[in-house]
Design an enzyme around this catalytic site. Structure first.
Site, short mmCIF file in Angstrom:
data_model
loop_
_atom_site.label_atom_id
_atom_site.label_comp_id
_atom_site.label_asym_id
_atom_site.label_seq_id
_atom_site.Cartn_x
_atom_site.Cartn_y
_atom_site.Cartn_z
N CYS A 161 -10.82 13.93 -53.26
CA CYS A 161 -12.00 13.09 -53.07
C CYS A 161 -13.10 13.81 -52.30
O CYS A 161 -14.29 13.68 -52.63
CB CYS A 161 -11.63 11.81 -52.30
SG CYS A 161 -10.23 10.90 -52.97
N ASP A 162 -12.72 14.55 -51.27
CA ASP A 162 -13.72 15.03 -50.30
C ASP A 162 -13.83 16.54 -50.18
O ASP A 162 -14.70 17.03 -49.44
CB ASP A 162 -13.38 14.45 -48.91
CG ASP A 162 -13.39 12.93 -48.91
OD1 ASP A 162 -14.22 12.34 -49.62
OD2 ASP A 162 -12.57 12.33 -48.19
N CYS A 199 -7.73 12.77 -48.42
CA CYS A 199 -7.78 13.04 -49.86
C CYS A 199 -8.66 14.26 -50.14
O CYS A 199 -9.88 14.16 -50.15
CB CYS A 199 -8.31 11.82 -50.61
SG CYS A 199 -8.43 12.06 -52.40
#
Length: 323
Positions: A137-138, A134
């Site tokens: 997300c990261d 992701c």
């Protein structure tokens, strides 16, 4: 052993636990069948910085533990097992999990979606330590780093484009010499001078498990089998997601890619709701999953309240007793 519940929730990720919190506060005494990966995909994520309320960020497993404790505080009951069979042919619905049989007036499906992975042992061992599925997300954690994105569809190119906001260099690895992505996405990626392409290659290994972090990537040319090593600070796997809907095939309306079709959070069966990644092919974020979990709990509550004194309820009770 048979248990009767007003509401049963399948799944214990952000959507399922939010649904449980709202349902428990409405005195529905919900039952959550957690699944074998309690907490969902956030349990394999390290730092979460985009969930509201945590200005300094929070570890994924810690966030899910806090949500679990909040749901439990209001009286949610949990089963540490997978739902093995679900019968949606009539209400109340029948769910079997291990040796337990649950008869439930309403059902909220929050079984999520699983990122498709390459299956390499190093991939799973370094997940959350330089390997991610992701970018949203990261990506922030890879400022001025060199990262690799594995995949050739729209998702892979979108992830690569997003990562250029942070990374100094993004290299897209694809097993074929042509992309599955739309022409416009390919064109945009090729115009971005931060993105490089390595085609006709597959990932042979991700290094270095012994150091507990990503230091490099090993690629194999699919035609010559030549092995090449490249330094890397991160590897993003972007070969798609698979919704966890096998239990519901032939019972619920699904999209061509297997996601549950919903009107808001309502499925095509009255009393069955779906929330989170199992019905969200677009956003796939913890906060959007939580929002849909809230909506599903409210819809279940309103349905149960509307039916509480209706003649149909008495008929359902007789049907249950006859089982």
């Amino acid at each position: 052993m048979s248990t009767r519940k007003k509401l049963t929730i399948l799944g214990s990720g952000s959507a399922g636990l939010t649904a449980a919190i709202y349902a428990a506060r409405a005195n529905l005494q919900p039952l959550v069948i957690q699944g074998l990966q309690a907490g969902g995909q956030l349990t394999i994520t390290t730092e979460v910085e985009n969930f509201p309320g945590f200005p300094e960020g929070i570890q994924g497993p810690e966030l899910m533990e806090e949500m679990h404790n909040q749901a439990k505080r209001f009286g949610t009951e949990f089963i540490d097992n997978d739902a093995e069979t679900v019968d949606l042919s009539k209400r109340p619905f029948l769910v079997r999990a291990g040796s337990q049989e649950i008869i439930s007036d309403t059902l909220i499906i929050c079984t999520g979606a699983s990122a498709k992975l390459t299956g390499l042992p190093s991939e799973s061992k370094l997940m959350g330590h330089g390997v991610s599925a992701c970018a949203t997300c990261d990506g922030f954690f890879f400022k001025d780093k060199g990262v690799y994105v594995v995949g050739g569809g729209d998702t892979a190119l979108e992830e690569a484009m997003f990562l250029t906001r942070f990374a100094s260099q993004v290299t897209l690895v694809h097993r074929r010499d042509a992309f599955r992505a739309s022409a416009i996405m390919v064109s945009r990626a090729k115009q971005n001078n931060k993105i490089k392409f390595i085609l006709d290659h597959v990932v042979e290994d991700i290094e270095d498990v012994s150091k507990g972090e990503v230091t490099g990537i090993k690629l194999r040319h699919v035609k010559t089998n030549k092995i090449s090593h490249f330094p890397a600070d991160g590897v993003f796997i972007a070969i798609g997601h698979k919704p966890n809907t096998d239990l519901f095939k032939g019972q619920l309306e699904l999209t061509e890619t297997g996601y549950i079709v919903t009107d808001g959070v309502k499925t095509n069966i009255k009393g069955v709701f779906a929330a989170g990644d199992v019905q969200d092919e677009l956003y796939r974020q913890a906060i959007t999953a939580a929002g849909s979990g809230c909506a599903a709990a409210l819809e279940a509550q309103w349905l149960l309240e509307a039916e509480e004194h209706s003649p149909a309820t008495e008929a359902q009770e007789k049907q249950t007793l006859a089982r």
